[in-house]
Write a protein that holds these residues in place. Structure first.
Motif, PDB file in Angstrom:
ATOM      1  N   ALA A   1      43.960  33.819  55.545  1.00 11.59           N
ATOM      2  CA  ALA A   1      44.469  35.192  55.463  1.00 11.59           C
ATOM      3  C   ALA A   1      45.392  35.329  54.258  1.00 11.59           C
ATOM      4  CB  ALA A   1      45.201  35.554  56.749  1.00 11.59           C
ATOM      5  N   GLY A   2      46.253  34.331  54.054  1.00 10.07           N
ATOM      6  CA  GLY A   2      47.166  34.360  52.908  1.00 10.07           C
ATOM      7  C   GLY A   2      46.416  34.311  51.595  1.00 10.07           C
ATOM      8  N   THR A   3      45.358  33.456  51.506  1.00 10.21           N
ATOM      9  CA  THR A   3      44.625  33.340  50.244  1.00 10.21           C
ATOM     10  C   THR A   3      43.879  34.631  49.921  1.00 10.21           C
ATOM     11  OG1 THR A   3      42.655  32.455  51.318  1.00 10.21           O
ATOM     12  CG2 THR A   3      44.271  30.863  50.527  1.00 10.21           C
ATOM     13  N   ILE A   4      43.460  35.358  50.963  1.00 13.51           N
ATOM     14  CA  ILE A   4      42.775  36.628  50.705  1.00 13.51           C
ATOM     15  C   ILE A   4      43.723  37.576  49.977  1.00 13.51           C
ATOM     16  CG2 ILE A   4      41.791  38.691  51.805  1.00 13.51           C
ATOM     17  CD1 ILE A   4      40.644  36.779  53.949  1.00 13.51           C
ATOM     18  N   PHE A   5      44.974  37.580  50.390  1.00 10.18           N
ATOM     19  CA  PHE A   5      45.964  38.420  49.702  1.00 10.18           C
ATOM     20  C   PHE A   5      46.120  38.006  48.250  1.00 10.18           C
ATOM     21  CE2 PHE A   5      47.727  39.287  54.020  1.00 10.18           C
ATOM     22  CZ  PHE A   5      47.614  40.664  53.955  1.00 10.18           C
ATOM     23  N   SER A   6      46.473  36.724  48.026  1.00 11.46           N
ATOM     24  CA  SER A   6      46.799  36.309  46.667  1.00 11.46           C
ATOM     25  C   SER A   6      45.564  36.416  45.769  1.00 11.46           C
ATOM     26  CB  SER A   6      47.357  34.887  46.653  1.00 11.46           C
ATOM     27  OG  SER A   6      46.379  33.996  47.146  1.00 11.46           O
ATOM     28  N   PHE A   7      44.405  36.073  46.325  1.00 10.01           N
ATOM     29  CA  PHE A   7      43.186  36.080  45.517  1.00 10.01           C
ATOM     30  C   PHE A   7      42.789  37.506  45.135  1.00 10.01           C
ATOM     31  CE2 PHE A   7      38.521  35.455  44.955  1.00 10.01           C
ATOM     32  CZ  PHE A   7      38.589  34.505  43.957  1.00 10.01           C
ATOM     33  N   SER A   8      42.758  38.405  46.121  1.00 12.38           N
ATOM     34  CA  SER A   8      42.286  39.753  45.807  1.00 12.38           C
ATOM     35  C   SER A   8      43.315  40.519  44.983  1.00 12.38           C
ATOM     36  CB  SER A   8      41.947  40.514  47.093  1.00 12.38           C
ATOM     37  OG  SER A   8      43.087  40.615  47.908  1.00 12.38           O
ATOM     38  N   LEU A   9      44.599  40.319  45.262  1.00  8.91           N
ATOM     39  CA  LEU A   9      45.615  41.010  44.468  1.00  8.91           C
ATOM     40  C   LEU A   9      45.565  40.539  43.016  1.00  8.91           C
ATOM     41  CD1 LEU A   9      48.625  41.000  46.970  1.00  8.91           C
ATOM     42  CD2 LEU A   9      47.348  42.989  46.178  1.00  8.91           C
ATOM     43  N   SER A  10      45.309  39.230  42.804  1.00 11.51           N
ATOM     44  CA  SER A  10      45.227  38.713  41.440  1.00 11.51           C
ATOM     45  C   SER A  10      43.985  39.238  40.728  1.00 11.51           C
ATOM     46  CB  SER A  10      45.178  37.184  41.455  1.00 11.51           C
ATOM     47  OG  SER A  10      46.305  36.665  42.095  1.00 11.51           O
ATOM     48  N   LEU A  11      42.870  39.316  41.456  1.00  6.58           N
ATOM     49  CA  LEU A  11      41.623  39.797  40.846  1.00  6.58           C
ATOM     50  C   LEU A  11      41.797  41.201  40.285  1.00  6.58           C
ATOM     51  CD1 LEU A  11      38.552  38.836  43.076  1.00  6.58           C
ATOM     52  CD2 LEU A  11      39.255  37.906  40.887  1.00  6.58           C
ATOM     53  N   GLY A  12      42.562  42.022  40.967  1.00  7.36           N
ATOM     54  CA  GLY A  12      42.660  43.414  40.561  1.00  7.36           C
ATOM     55  C   GLY A  12      43.803  43.716  39.611  1.00  7.36           C
ATOM     56  N   ASP A  13      44.624  42.703  39.323  1.00  2.62           N
ATOM     57  CA  ASP A  13      45.834  42.999  38.552  1.00  2.62           C
ATOM     58  C   ASP A  13      45.547  43.239  37.070  1.00  2.62           C
ATOM     59  OD1 ASP A  13      48.959  42.816  38.645  1.00  2.62           O
ATOM     60  OD2 ASP A  13      48.274  41.801  36.819  1.00  2.62           O
ATOM     61  N   TYR A  14      46.246  44.196  36.474  1.00  2.00           N
ATOM     62  CA  TYR A  14      46.145  44.356  35.020  1.00  2.00           C
ATOM     63  C   TYR A  14      47.500  44.606  34.383  1.00  2.00           C
ATOM     64  CZ  TYR A  14      46.723  49.415  35.461  1.00  2.00           C
ATOM     65  OH  TYR A  14      47.218  50.649  35.727  1.00  2.00           O
ATOM     66  N   ILE A  15      48.518  44.859  35.225  1.00  2.00           N
ATOM     67  CA  ILE A  15      49.833  45.168  34.668  1.00  2.00           C
ATOM     68  C   ILE A  15      50.553  43.898  34.237  1.00  2.00           C
ATOM     69  CG2 ILE A  15      52.052  46.246  35.139  1.00  2.00           C
ATOM     70  CD1 ILE A  15      50.572  48.012  37.178  1.00  2.00           C
ATOM     71  N   THR A  16      50.552  42.901  35.138  1.00  2.00           N
ATOM     72  CA  THR A  16      51.233  41.653  34.817  1.00  2.00           C
ATOM     73  C   THR A  16      50.664  41.044  33.544  1.00  2.00           C
ATOM     74  OG1 THR A  16      51.707  41.238  37.129  1.00  2.00           O
ATOM     75  CG2 THR A  16      51.728  39.335  35.667  1.00  2.00           C
ATOM     76  N   VAL A  17      49.338  41.054  33.467  1.00  2.08           N
ATOM     77  CA  VAL A  17      48.718  40.423  32.303  1.00  2.08           C
ATOM     78  C   VAL A  17      49.061  41.207  31.031  1.00  2.08           C
ATOM     79  CG1 VAL A  17      46.488  41.596  32.453  1.00  2.08           C
ATOM     80  CG2 VAL A  17      46.602  39.284  31.536  1.00  2.08           C
ATOM     81  N   ASN A  18      49.263  42.509  31.177  1.00  4.55           N
ATOM     82  CA  ASN A  18      49.703  43.307  30.035  1.00  4.55           C
ATOM     83  C   ASN A  18      51.104  42.930  29.596  1.00  4.55           C
ATOM     84  OD1 ASN A  18      47.885  44.991  28.931  1.00  4.55           O
ATOM     85  ND2 ASN A  18      48.276  46.716  30.300  1.00  4.55           N
ATOM     86  N   ILE A  19      51.947  42.638  30.572  1.00 11.81           N
ATOM     87  CA  ILE A  19      53.360  42.409  30.281  1.00 11.81           C
ATOM     88  C   ILE A  19      53.623  40.986  29.797  1.00 11.81           C
ATOM     89  CG2 ILE A  19      55.670  42.383  31.319  1.00 11.81           C
ATOM     90  CD1 ILE A  19      54.711  44.630  33.177  1.00 11.81           C
ATOM     91  N   VAL A  20      53.018  39.993  30.455  1.00  8.03           N
ATOM     92  CA  VAL A  20      53.304  38.610  30.061  1.00  8.03           C
ATOM     93  C   VAL A  20      52.071  37.873  29.561  1.00  8.03           C
ATOM     94  CG1 VAL A  20      55.223  38.388  31.684  1.00  8.03           C
ATOM     95  CG2 VAL A  20      52.924  37.698  32.393  1.00  8.03           C
ATOM     96  N   GLY A  21      50.903  38.545  29.523  1.00  5.87           N
ATOM     97  CA  GLY A  21      49.660  37.845  29.226  1.00  5.87           C
ATOM     98  C   GLY A  21      49.338  37.727  27.750  1.00  5.87           C
ATOM     99  N   GLY A  22      50.207  38.239  26.875  1.00  7.46           N
ATOM    100  CA  GLY A  22      49.901  38.202  25.448  1.00  7.46           C
ATOM    101  C   GLY A  22      48.636  38.985  25.178  1.00  7.46           C
ATOM    102  N   ALA A  23      47.688  38.350  24.494  1.00  9.48           N
ATOM    103  CA  ALA A  23      46.464  39.054  24.128  1.00  9.48           C
ATOM    104  C   ALA A  23      45.388  38.952  25.197  1.00  9.48           C
ATOM    105  CB  ALA A  23      45.933  38.498  22.808  1.00  9.48           C
TER     106      ALA A  23
END
Lengths: 304, 343
Positions: A234-256
């Motif tokens: 159940a916990g991995t479903i949260f972290s996995f799906s939330l990470s799959l959909g993220d685009y803000i964090t990668v914009n802020i700290v993801g460089g290019a």
């Protein structure tokens, strides 16, 4: 005094007000009661949620008029084919899945000992404090936390200052930074279900294992982990799906670096290609369904 | 009895944050003994059991098992096994895997493991249930799986924490017989924790009555019942009629605190004149038909309200109804003097 007399003569039953008549009607008509209870949530679930999802799915099979830039209802598989065969999409999909998997593994490794300590070692008082401590980051804005990590990870940030004496350096902005920040952001979502799952495991089971000769590590492997497995999933479903959909964090700290969310974002905005964006958005949905099917086959969800 | 006890507790003390659950308990339990720890909840009996098993660390004192000091030994290295109150069967394992767990942990080979576990299951008549999950068993069956799981590893002593508490009366009585049989077959020490005095009396060679973290009295069931040492024991073990200092003077004509069991009393129409017997007049408040006997509640003129238990046979001389005047009669030898609390 007279009022006391009347009260005594006409006891208990209060007068039939409109509210009481309404309650009486509802008591006698369970279907109406159920209807009233479910009207709002059903409206939300069906109209807002399912219809929006279906529209997204359908949009992926439409096209954009290359002259006017407007969406045309010409049924086509082009978008799907593009997404499946385009090198860019394949790379970004792999990268996104890789980041999500790494975040999930890190979070589970961090959450397991914390959740175990909270559920099985800490006293009731410390337990309450820890639950609040785990929840506390959720009170702060996502953006604030992401920007906080941007500052921590920067070339003259606190991480560099801490690591420099050890001869190490901050990873700087990039995929590593994205993984670190996402792991931080989703950690509470992984700790809480595992904690709840471990709480449901009676202490006597751990004692029984120990009583029968099982040392700590054996008890963990043969008793605690199997029983906590559904909660871990159940916990991995949260972290996995939330990470799959993220685009803000990668914009802020993801460089290019880009993730699937960024592609969706640019296609909706700059490229003005909603059908292609919808097709890209289908990728994480398919992956999550695949993941759930995989988990189901392990039998982990049978005991939920 | 061998010279060396199976279990020796010396000055055993356990303090939780603000409560002293176990208060300087000294106890020796012999090999092969069926020993019960009896007491109300919160009396410390379960804590003593958990200390022996190693689930709790004592704040003071020592625990010796078969001559070896195990006070600081973890549970997995102690030669005793526990049957838990909630059975604590592993829900994700089959019955067979549950029973074989202790053997698996000890590195016993697969075939031997299976064979020994099946034998243990057969001993509790559950060999047909090996592939079931614990959730598919009834309470009594789970109880027997727990027994098989704890005994298959051949412990030197078996610790049982209110194992029959969750069963209904009929099953309880049946399990009591089975437990006693099992103990005789295995010939090992059983330490049985219960709050049910009848259970403790029926099963045990010796019983320790716990009260406020101390052993109030230690003895055979007969000693405890016939010669309770204190007010608490007399009241807790069986039902009894207690005579405080005032009533002892008015009814018994003696100084101190006394107890007379209901079945030692009889009802008669006239005061008894026989040697060693005494009588007191009173009024019947209620008569309850119990099948095998009758329980009369009598208000003594000079004393407390007491309970008289008569057998339902021809020995009864009166058949009183509510409000009737009777003479309650007893023999002086059946009056047990109690040590006053704090003495």
């Amino acid at each position: 005094m007279t009022s006391a007399h009347t009260t005594r003569r006409a006891p208990a039953l209060p007068r039939a007000s409109a509210a009481r008549r309404g309650s009486a009607f509802l008591t006698a008509h369970p279907r109406v009661r159920l209807g009233l209870l479910l009207a709002a949530p059903l409206f939300w679930l069906v109209v807002v949620y399912i219809v929006a999802l279906v529209l997204l799915l359908v949009t992926a099979f439409w096209t954009v008029d290359s002259f006017t830039g407007e969406i045309r209802i010409d049924w086509t598989l082009d978008n799907i084919v593009t997404v499946l065969t385009g090198a860019l999409y394949q790379t970004v999909t792999l990268r996104t899945v890789g980041v999500a998997a790494a975040v999930t593994v890190i979070d589970v490794l961090l959450a397991l000992p914390i959740a175990f300590f909270m559920a099985k070692v800490a006293g009731p008082r410390l337990q309450r404090i820890l639950v609040i401590a785990v929840l506390m980051p959720l009170w702060a804005s996502y953006l604030v936390k992401a920007y906080a990590w941007r500052s921590v990870l920067s070339q003259d940030g606190i991480l560099e200052w801490l690591l420099a004496p050890l001869g190490l350096h901050t990873p700087g902005y990039g995929l590593t930074a994205t993984i670190i920040t996402l792991s931080y952001l989703w950690l509470p979502y992984v700790i809480l279900p595992i904690y709840a799952g471990l709480e449901r495991v009676p202490d006597s089971l751990l004692e029984a294992s120990s009583d029968l000769g099982g040392r700590t590590w054996r008890t963990m492997r043969s008793v605690v982990l199997p029983l906590a497995f559904p909660a871990i999933v159940a916990g991995t479903i949260f972290s996995f799906s939330l990470s799959l959909g993220d685009y803000i964090t990668v914009n802020i700290v993801g460089g290019a670096s880009q993730m699937l969310g960024n592609l969706v974002y640019t296609n909706v905005g700059a490229a003005n290609n909603l059908p292609l964006a919808a097709a890209i958005a289908l990728i994480p949905i398919v992956i999550i369904f695949g993941y759930l099917a995989l988990v189901r086959r392990t039998g982990a969800l049978d005991n939920l | 009895m061998t010279a060396q006890p199976a279990i020796r507790l010396s000055g055993l003390t356990k303090e939780f944050a603000s409560v002293t659950a176990v208060d300087h308990v000294d106890l020796e339990i012999a090999e092969g003994e069926f020993f019960s720890m009896l007491g109300p909840s919160g009396s410390g009996k379960t804590t003593v059991l958990r200390l022996i098993a190693g689930f709790e660390q004592p704040t003071g004192g020592t625990i010796e098992l078969f001559g070896a000091d195990v006070t600081r030994t973890p549970p997995f290295d102690r030669p005793v096994n526990t049957v838990f109150q909630d059975y604590a069967l592993f829900p994700h394992m089959s019955v067979l895997d549950n029973v074989a767990y202790g053997l698996r942990v000890r590195g016993v080979g697969r075939a031997e493991r299976r064979e020994r576990a099946m034998r243990a299951l057969a001993a509790v008549r559950l060999d047909g249930f090996a592939d079931r999950k614990p959730a598919q068993l009834s309470g009594g069956q789970r109880q027997r799986v727990a027994l098989a799981r704890a005994t298959v590893v051949e412990p030197k002593a078996l610790l049982l924490d209110e194992p029959l508490g969750a069963l209904d009366l009929k099953l309880r009585e049946q399990m009591q017989v089975e437990l006693k049989q099992l103990q005789r077959e295995l010939g090992i020490t059983f330490i049985f924790v219960t709050h049910d005095q009848e259970e403790a009396l029926t099963l045990s060679d010796r019983v320790a009555v716990f009260h406020d973290g101390r052993i109030e009295q230690l003895g055979t069931p007969r000693e405890l019942y016939e010669n309770p040492a204190s007010h608490f024991v007399a009241d807790f073990v069986g039902t009894t009629n207690l005579f405080g200092p005032d009533h002892a003077r008015t009814v018994l004509g003696r100084e101190g605190e006394f107890s007379i069991r209901p079945e030692k009393l009889t009802l008669a129409a006239a005061p008894s004149a026989a040697g060693g017997e005494r009588s007191a007049a009173g009024t019947v408040v209620d008569s309850i038909y119990l099948g095998s006997g009758l329980r009369h509640i009598v208000d003594l003129d000079d004393g407390p309200r007491i309970s008289v238990l008569e057998r339902n046979d021809r020995s009864r001389t009166v058949d009183p109804g509510r409000g009737d005047r009777v003479h309650v009669t007893w023999h002086d030898e059946d009056v047990v003097a109690l040590i006053p609390p704090g003495a």
